[in-house]
Write an enzyme that holds these catalytic residues in place. Structure first.
Site, PDB file in Angstrom:
ATOM      1  N   GLU A  11      -6.840  33.147 -10.346  1.00  0.00           N
ATOM      2  CA  GLU A  11      -7.621  32.203  -9.538  1.00  0.00           C
ATOM      3  C   GLU A  11      -9.106  32.311  -9.849  1.00  0.00           C
ATOM      4  OE1 GLU A  11      -6.087  29.959  -7.983  1.00  0.00           O
ATOM      5  OE2 GLU A  11      -4.117  30.878  -8.191  1.00  0.00           O
ATOM      6  N   HIS A  25      -9.885  30.053 -12.830  1.00  0.00           N
ATOM      7  CA  HIS A  25     -10.061  28.649 -12.444  1.00  0.00           C
ATOM      8  C   HIS A  25     -11.456  28.411 -11.857  1.00  0.00           C
ATOM      9  CE1 HIS A  25      -5.996  27.385 -13.244  1.00  0.00           C
ATOM     10  NE2 HIS A  25      -5.451  28.200 -12.355  1.00  0.00           N
ATOM     11  N   ASP A  33       0.225  24.424 -13.906  1.00  0.00           N
ATOM     12  CA  ASP A  33      -1.033  24.052 -14.572  1.00  0.00           C
ATOM     13  C   ASP A  33      -0.759  23.426 -15.933  1.00  0.00           C
ATOM     14  OD1 ASP A  33      -2.390  25.127 -12.422  1.00  0.00           O
ATOM     15  OD2 ASP A  33      -2.574  27.105 -13.344  1.00  0.00           O
ATOM     16  N   PRO A  91       2.489   4.903   1.171  1.00  0.00           N
ATOM     17  CA  PRO A  91       3.053   5.279   2.477  1.00  0.00           C
ATOM     18  C   PRO A  91       1.996   5.909   3.369  1.00  0.00           C
ATOM     19  CG  PRO A  91       4.470   6.024   0.677  1.00  0.00           C
ATOM     20  CD  PRO A  91       3.210   5.553   0.048  1.00  0.00           C
ATOM     21  N   THR A  95      -0.405   4.453   5.194  1.00  0.00           N
ATOM     22  CA  THR A  95      -1.727   3.836   5.273  1.00  0.00           C
ATOM     23  C   THR A  95      -1.877   2.913   6.479  1.00  0.00           C
ATOM     24  OG1 THR A  95      -0.946   2.158   3.708  1.00  0.00           O
ATOM     25  CG2 THR A  95      -2.208   3.994   2.815  1.00  0.00           C
ATOM     26  N   GLY A  96      -0.841   2.699   7.244  1.00  0.00           N
ATOM     27  CA  GLY A  96      -0.952   1.917   8.476  1.00  0.00           C
ATOM     28  C   GLY A  96      -0.504   0.490   8.363  1.00  0.00           C
ATOM     29  N   LYS A  97       0.443   0.187   7.485  1.00  0.00           N
ATOM     30  CA  LYS A  97       0.903  -1.201   7.325  1.00  0.00           C
ATOM     31  C   LYS A  97       1.646  -1.671   8.580  1.00  0.00           C
ATOM     32  CE  LYS A  97       3.160  -0.124   3.546  1.00  0.00           C
ATOM     33  NZ  LYS A  97       2.691   1.277   3.382  1.00  0.00           N
ATOM     34  N   GLY A 144       0.812  -1.201   0.000  1.00  0.00           N
ATOM     35  CA  GLY A 144       0.000   0.000   0.000  1.00  0.00           C
ATOM     36  C   GLY A 144       0.846   1.250   0.000  1.00  0.00           C
TER      37      GLY A 144
END
Length: 626
Positions: free
Chosen positions: A420, A423, A497, A199, A201-203, A197
């Site tokens: 901005e 966008h 962008d 980095p 994610t709680g392995k 998984g």
């Protein structure tokens, strides 16, 4: 340990003090002693016959005396040499004394044995130092795995957001608790489980929870702890690690970042003789050597399964791969509830809303968000963390720290506002576009302004319509600058962008088959084992085909650019209203933007009160680089 160290140091200093005292005493005694002139027997006889000897004292075969010029002398005479008649004939003052007998006192014995005592003390100290050094040298090939005790263990209650992975690993816990249940039916528990998984994610947390649930010893080690400069050390550490594990089985051995040692063999410069590959070979042998009832389960974690050696992933070694992905909206809410247990919360906290506003966040990101909110509340001298603190922390994590100390002139501020606003306006007029969340022209991180869109729910795939809308939104900032300031006055603000839009267009044509060229993959991701990362490589193709691919990419970008121009020209009034609102308020939410472009006014008192409170309570971070 400290007492032993203190006693050892005190003994060394005491020995040194004793040596210095003996040396000083010896030096002082020698300074006080009479310094004699050494004469051999012939010289002594000659001086006596010449009348140069004034007095002499005989002690056995030693003769001490003084010459007429006042100098002291000493000589040794043979037995029956007839010295007394010689001295008498030459009128020397003669005196006889008995030879002093040694009384055998403790002081003299100690002085006699002092050199040997000093040598023995020095030898003992050196042997202890050598023993300590040899111990370190002998432990060079020992495993560096750390054994976590019960006080360090956690359970599945401390792990949230990865329910599927927890369910898949539950049977491992059941096997460790009651192995006979599975063995009676001929079942074999997986020898190895690979947690895969992104980095954060709680392995690692999940592996510790398995050991905590089962109540068995948990050995933790990193893949990089095996590899050393000397060939064979890593293999020795692998053997020692499994030997330790077998003594405490049933147990769990967790290898974090196993890709450090488990990469494809044959990719190194040393062929099959380099240290990393020797370590991997030993690991493969040890995993194959497990007995059925050994009770040792190897759990490894990596975020790069594509670089692992195929022999490591085959059944019989890592039988099972458990994917630990980023949590969904429900998982994020559960993770937030875990991390806010020890944080005093205000009554206005709504974790479900916060979870919806953090798509793509991993467990580590959410933990960092809660910590940032707690720090922000402390800086504001609050006793509880409010929802506003969590929202501000989320903006900081997602968009970067506000750089209010960065002063922009009116011209640059106006250009940023129109960029901005472009966008934002385009995102409001395109289908399948993510809802507009917030727009700001306050510099954050490395950007002078930010337009944030948040999806209403987690997305696992993207349609062609959505991607085309994404391209148009990315080009909206540049198009707005061209419309207002002219083509020759555009800024470099659209560089990122343009880069992102080009990457999306290239993937649409080359990988996703979203172009007139049809569903053909013109590029394929390949793993560069030696360099250690995945890169996209263009397949072998004719020059004419490559030209068509490039034209298709350019066509998607040009179509998006034209569509953006049409939207902004049609809605120029909205563009002007939003730009003026950004110049006045600097930050606007999605609802406030919709209010502005409808020609309505924002509650200025409320807006300015919020801005004043934020400016008063937030300490500007001037350490951010431009």
């Amino acid at each position: 340990m400290q007492k032993r160290k203190f006693g050892k140091n005190f003994g060394i200093w005491l020995l040194l003090f004793f040596i210095l005292a003996v040396v000083a005493n010896y030096t002082y005694t020698n300074d006080k002693a009479v310094k004699y002139q050494e004469l051999n027997y012939s010289q002594f006889v000659a001086k006596t016959q010449a009348g140069e000897i004034q007095s002499a004292t005989i002690q056995g075969q030693d003769v001490f005396g003084k010459t007429k010029d006042g100098k002291d002398f000493k000589t040794y005479i043979p037995q029956d040499a007839g010295v007394v008649p010689l001295l008498s004939e030459n009128k020397v003052e003669l005196k006889a004394e008995p030879v002093p007998e040694k009384d055998g006192s403790w002081g003299e014995i100690l002085l006699a044995w002092l050199p040997m005592i000093l040598f023995l003390g020095f030898w003992i100290i050196m042997m202890k130092q050598m023993a300590a050094s040899n111990g370190k040298a002998l432990s060079f090939g020992k495993s560096k795995a750390r054994l976590l005790t019960g006080k360090d263990s956690i359970t599945f209650k401390d792990v949230a957001g990865i329910e599927e992975a927890k369910q898949e690993l539950q049977e491992i816990v059941d096997f460790l608790k009651a192995p006979a249940k599975f063995q009676s039916l001929g079942g074999k528990i997986p020898k190895g489980v690979l947690l895969v998984g992104p980095p954060g994610t709680g392995k690692t947390l999940l592996a510790k929870a398995i050991a905590g649930e089962a109540g068995v010893p948990f050995y933790s080690i990193s893949g990089s702890d095996f590899v050393e400069m000397f060939v064979g050390v890593g293999a020795s550490r692998v053997r020692d690690m499994f030997e330790q594990a077998k003594k405490t089985s049933p147990c769990i051995v967790f290898v974090d970042e196993i890709d450090a040692v488990g990469r494809h063999r044959g990719a190194g410069l040393g062929g099959g003789n380099d240290e990393r590959e020797q370590t991997l070979n030993q690991l493969l042998v040890e995993m194959d050597g497990f007995e059925t009832n050994c009770g040792i389960i190897l759990i490894a974690a990596t975020n790069r399964p594509d670089v692992l050696d195929p022999a490591l992933l085959r059944p019989g070694r890592f039988d099972r791969q458990v994917v630990v992905n980023n949590p969904d909206v429900k998982g994020r809410e559960e993770i937030l509830r875990v991390h806010v247990r020890k944080v005093p919360l205000a009554p206005d906290i709504q974790l479900d809303i916060l979870a919806r506003g953090t798509p793509g966040f991993s467990g580590a990101d959410l933990a960092n968000l809660v910590n940032e909110a707690a720090l922000l509340a402390a800086r504001r001298n609050q006793t509880m963390v409010t929802m506003q603190d969590l929202e501000d922390a989320k903006d900081k994590v997602m968009m970067g720290t506000e750089r209010r100390s960065l002063m922009m002139d009116d011209k640059e501020k106006k250009m940023t506002a129109y960029h901005e606003a472009g966008h934002a306006i385009v995102s409001l007029h395109l289908p399948e576009s993510d809802p507009l969340h917030k727009v700001t022209i306050i510099p954050r991180g490395r950007a002078l302004g930010v337009t944030m869109q948040l999806p209403e729910k987690d997305k696992y795939s993207q349609s062609k319509t959505y991607l085309k809308s994404r391209l148009s939104i990315l080009f909206a900032g540049r198009v707005a600058e061209e419309m207002i300031f002219g083509k020759d006055k555009v800024s470099t603000g659209a560089s990122n962008d343009i880069q992102v839009a080009t990457t999306i267009a290239r993937k649409m044509v080359s990988e996703w088959g979203m172009s007139p060229l049809g569903p053909i993959a013109f590029e394929e991701p390949e793993s560069d084992v030696f360099l250690g990362y995945s890169i996209a490589k263009r397949k072998n193709m004719a020059d004419q085909t490559a030209l068509q691919v490039d034209k298709a990419i350019a066509g998607l970008i040009q179509d998006a650019y034209k569509r953006t121009q049409n939207i902004l020209r049609t809605n120029k009034r909205e563009l002007d209203l939003l730009a003026k609102g950004l110049i006045e308020y600097e930050t606007l939410s999605g609802d406030e933007i919709r209010t502005l472009i409808k020609g309505k006014k924002i509650r200025q008192e409320e807006k300015k009160t919020k801005a004043h409170h934020k400016a008063r309570t937030t300490v500007p971070d001037v350490a951010e680089k431009g």
